[in-house]
Design a protein around this motif. Structure first.
Motif, short mmCIF file in Angstrom:
data_model
loop_
_atom_site.label_atom_id
_atom_site.label_comp_id
_atom_site.label_asym_id
_atom_site.label_seq_id
_atom_site.Cartn_x
_atom_site.Cartn_y
_atom_site.Cartn_z
N GLU A 141 61.73 5.95 -22.47
CA GLU A 141 60.36 5.72 -22.07
C GLU A 141 59.23 5.61 -23.33
OE1 GLU A 141 58.72 7.32 -18.28
OE2 GLU A 141 60.38 8.50 -18.69
N VAL A 142 59.51 6.42 -24.28
CA VAL A 142 58.92 6.52 -25.61
C VAL A 142 59.19 5.26 -26.37
CG1 VAL A 142 58.30 7.73 -27.78
CG2 VAL A 142 58.55 8.96 -25.66
N GLU A 143 60.41 5.02 -26.35
CA GLU A 143 60.97 3.79 -27.29
C GLU A 143 60.22 2.48 -26.83
OE1 GLU A 143 64.96 3.02 -29.70
OE2 GLU A 143 65.05 3.93 -27.88
N ARG A 144 60.30 2.43 -25.46
CA ARG A 144 59.48 1.12 -24.82
C ARG A 144 58.10 1.10 -25.37
NH1 ARG A 144 63.10 2.36 -20.41
NH2 ARG A 144 61.53 3.54 -19.42
N MET A 177 50.16 9.71 -34.26
CA MET A 177 51.11 10.02 -33.15
C MET A 177 52.49 9.19 -33.20
SD MET A 177 51.76 12.06 -30.44
CE MET A 177 50.12 12.95 -30.50
N ARG A 178 52.20 8.07 -33.76
CA ARG A 178 53.29 7.40 -33.82
C ARG A 178 54.73 7.72 -34.53
NH1 ARG A 178 54.33 1.45 -33.70
NH2 ARG A 178 56.11 0.88 -34.88
N PRO A 179 54.46 8.27 -35.88
CA PRO A 179 55.52 9.04 -36.79
C PRO A 179 56.03 10.01 -35.82
CG PRO A 179 53.57 9.25 -37.96
CD PRO A 179 53.30 8.18 -36.78
N LYS A 180 55.38 10.80 -35.15
CA LYS A 180 55.68 11.99 -34.33
C LYS A 180 56.82 11.59 -33.24
CE LYS A 180 52.09 15.18 -35.32
NZ LYS A 180 51.45 14.50 -36.69
N LEU A 181 56.32 10.63 -32.56
CA LEU A 181 57.07 9.95 -31.34
C LEU A 181 58.25 9.47 -31.91
CD1 LEU A 181 54.18 8.77 -29.12
CD2 LEU A 181 55.83 10.76 -28.75
N ALA A 182 58.42 8.77 -32.98
CA ALA A 182 59.37 8.18 -33.57
C ALA A 182 60.42 9.24 -34.03
CB ALA A 182 59.07 7.16 -35.04
N ALA A 183 59.86 10.36 -34.54
CA ALA A 183 60.78 11.28 -34.97
C ALA A 183 61.60 12.06 -33.53
CB ALA A 183 59.82 12.36 -35.77
N CYS A 184 60.58 12.11 -32.80
CA CYS A 184 61.18 12.74 -31.17
C CYS A 184 62.43 11.94 -30.77
CB CYS A 184 60.27 12.79 -30.45
SG CYS A 184 59.08 13.93 -30.56
N ILE A 185 61.96 10.50 -30.93
CA ILE A 185 63.01 9.57 -30.58
C ILE A 185 64.54 9.65 -31.31
CG2 ILE A 185 63.67 7.04 -30.39
CD1 ILE A 185 60.94 6.58 -29.79
N ASP A 186 64.26 9.75 -32.61
CA ASP A 186 65.29 9.78 -33.28
C ASP A 186 66.09 11.12 -33.08
OD1 ASP A 186 66.98 9.03 -35.84
OD2 ASP A 186 65.94 11.05 -36.87
N ALA A 187 65.56 12.25 -33.13
CA ALA A 187 66.18 13.66 -32.76
C ALA A 187 66.95 13.62 -31.37
CB ALA A 187 65.01 14.64 -32.76
N ILE A 188 66.26 13.03 -30.56
CA ILE A 188 66.98 13.10 -28.90
C ILE A 188 68.18 12.12 -29.09
CG2 ILE A 188 66.55 12.43 -26.67
CD1 ILE A 188 65.18 15.10 -27.44
N HIS A 189 68.02 10.94 -29.61
CA HIS A 189 69.02 9.97 -29.76
C HIS A 189 70.14 10.57 -30.59
CE1 HIS A 189 67.24 7.34 -27.24
NE2 HIS A 189 66.56 6.47 -28.28
N GLY A 190 69.65 11.44 -31.36
CA GLY A 190 71.10 12.15 -32.36
C GLY A 190 71.66 13.49 -31.79
N GLY A 191 71.43 13.71 -30.43
CA GLY A 191 71.82 14.80 -29.78
C GLY A 191 70.98 16.10 -29.55
N GLY A 215 54.70 26.48 -20.70
CA GLY A 215 55.04 25.55 -21.73
C GLY A 215 53.80 25.09 -22.34
N LEU A 216 53.54 24.11 -23.20
CA LEU A 216 52.44 23.42 -23.78
C LEU A 216 53.11 21.99 -24.33
CD1 LEU A 216 50.98 26.06 -26.26
CD2 LEU A 216 50.20 25.36 -24.03
N GLY A 217 51.81 20.98 -24.41
CA GLY A 217 52.20 19.80 -24.80
C GLY A 217 53.09 18.81 -24.29
N THR A 218 53.69 18.04 -24.96
CA THR A 218 54.56 16.86 -24.47
C THR A 218 56.10 17.29 -24.79
OG1 THR A 218 52.96 15.36 -24.56
CG2 THR A 218 54.95 14.50 -24.71
N MET A 219 56.87 17.25 -23.85
CA MET A 219 58.21 17.21 -24.07
C MET A 219 58.98 15.87 -23.95
SD MET A 219 60.93 19.70 -22.28
CE MET A 219 60.58 21.24 -23.02
N VAL A 220 59.95 15.54 -25.16
CA VAL A 220 60.53 14.38 -24.83
C VAL A 220 62.19 14.80 -24.74
CG1 VAL A 220 61.28 12.19 -26.33
CG2 VAL A 220 58.86 13.29 -26.50
#
Length: 289
Positions: A230-233, A242-256, A280-285
């Motif tokens: 959903e983030v990637e879309r 916020m963009r580099p943070k979310l891009a880093a989240c995507i990279d980490a998740i797709h990497g396992g 908890g706090l914040g946004t979890m991807v």
């Protein structure tokens, strides 16, 4: 049977934390350290204590940091221009030289000393140490030339795994390419790349907002949980820091990596609240189901 009184709140908090401590024991958690948590004196101390506690209870924390405000302050003192494109600092050779001196020589050592003082030995590293980061020049998301800003092509985890056996690694987000050119690397990207390369259990990004906001003008519109797909879309429509943070989240998740969390670092002990409480706090991807 006479009802038993509820445990005091401090004991109840410890009991609430117990299953999370058990689940995280022996796991690697990468923390991108930035924002107010790096600039506010009280929050700096709380962060160091939180990281030390994580190490004491059996978690392997790895800290990756930037230092944007410090870099900007030194550039202002030197009369150098400061410019950002899509959340990335435009970096000519002079900017990279200042960034490297500030991040590696000042900010990194300040963090190391603070963690040491609170009871756990830390070791400062940067992307050049042990060939940790191999970088290449990148452009901004829309193709603009932003100078010597690096994209991480490879993370050699050997130095990190060796250091993390006995110490808390603290990594400054600079690196170089095969020709020896130095690059300023976005710390969010660096944290995501480190988490991915290590197969970390979790990566956490400290920032100055409550999380990813559905409406940037409404602080209460936090998206508490979302899948990486959903983030990637939506990523092409997102701008600013916020963009580099979310891009880093995507990279980490797709990497396992199991989960990536954007946390409000302005909240004292936000790391522990996210890790060890039910709310908890914040946004979890998370990965797509």
């Amino acid at each position: 049977m006479t009802p038993q009184p509820a445990p005091p709140r401090d004991v109840a908090t410890l009991l609430e934390a117990l299953p999370y401590i058990r689940d995280f024991h022996g796991k690697t958690v990468v923390i991108k350290y930035g924002g107010a948590a790096m600039t506010d004196p009280a929050l700096r101390e709380e962060f160091a204590r939180d990281v030390v506690l994580m190490k004491y209870v059996g978690i392997n924390p790895i800290v990756v940091h930037g230092g944007g405000p410090d870099i900007t302050a030194y550039m202002d003192r030197l009369g150098l221009p400061v410019e950002f494109v899509s959340g990335l600092r435009v970096s000519d050779r002079a900017t990279v030289e200042v960034a490297k001196m500030v991040l590696v020589g000042k900010v990194n050592k300040d963090i190391v000393l603070r963690i040491n003082r609170h009871g756990q030995p830390a070791v400062g590293l940067c992307g050049d140490d042990g060939l940790l980061f191999r970088a290449a020049r990148q452009t901004a998301p829309n193709g603009e030339d932003i100078g010597f800003v690096g994209r991480i092509e490879r993370v050699d985890t050997d130095v990190l795994t060796h250091v993390a056996q006995d110490y808390i690694p603290v990594v400054a987000s600079v690196g170089s390419d095969r020709e020896g050119n130095s690059y300023n690397i976005n710390a969010d990207e660096a944290a995501g790349a480190v988490a991915r390369a290590l197969g970390a259990y979790k990566v956490m990004f400290l920032t100055d907002v409550r999380g990813w906001l559905r409406d940037p003008s409404d602080p209460s519109s936090v998206i508490t949980e979302v899948t990486a797909d959903e983030v990637e879309r939506q990523l092409p429509e997102i701008s600013g820091g916020m963009r580099p943070k979310l891009a880093a989240c995507i990279d980490a998740i797709h990497g396992g990596v199991t989960s990536a969390v954007i946390v409000d670092g302005r909240v004292p002990h936000s790391l522990l609240l996210e890790l060890f409480t039910d709310a908890g706090l914040g946004t979890m991807v998370k990965p797509a189901i």
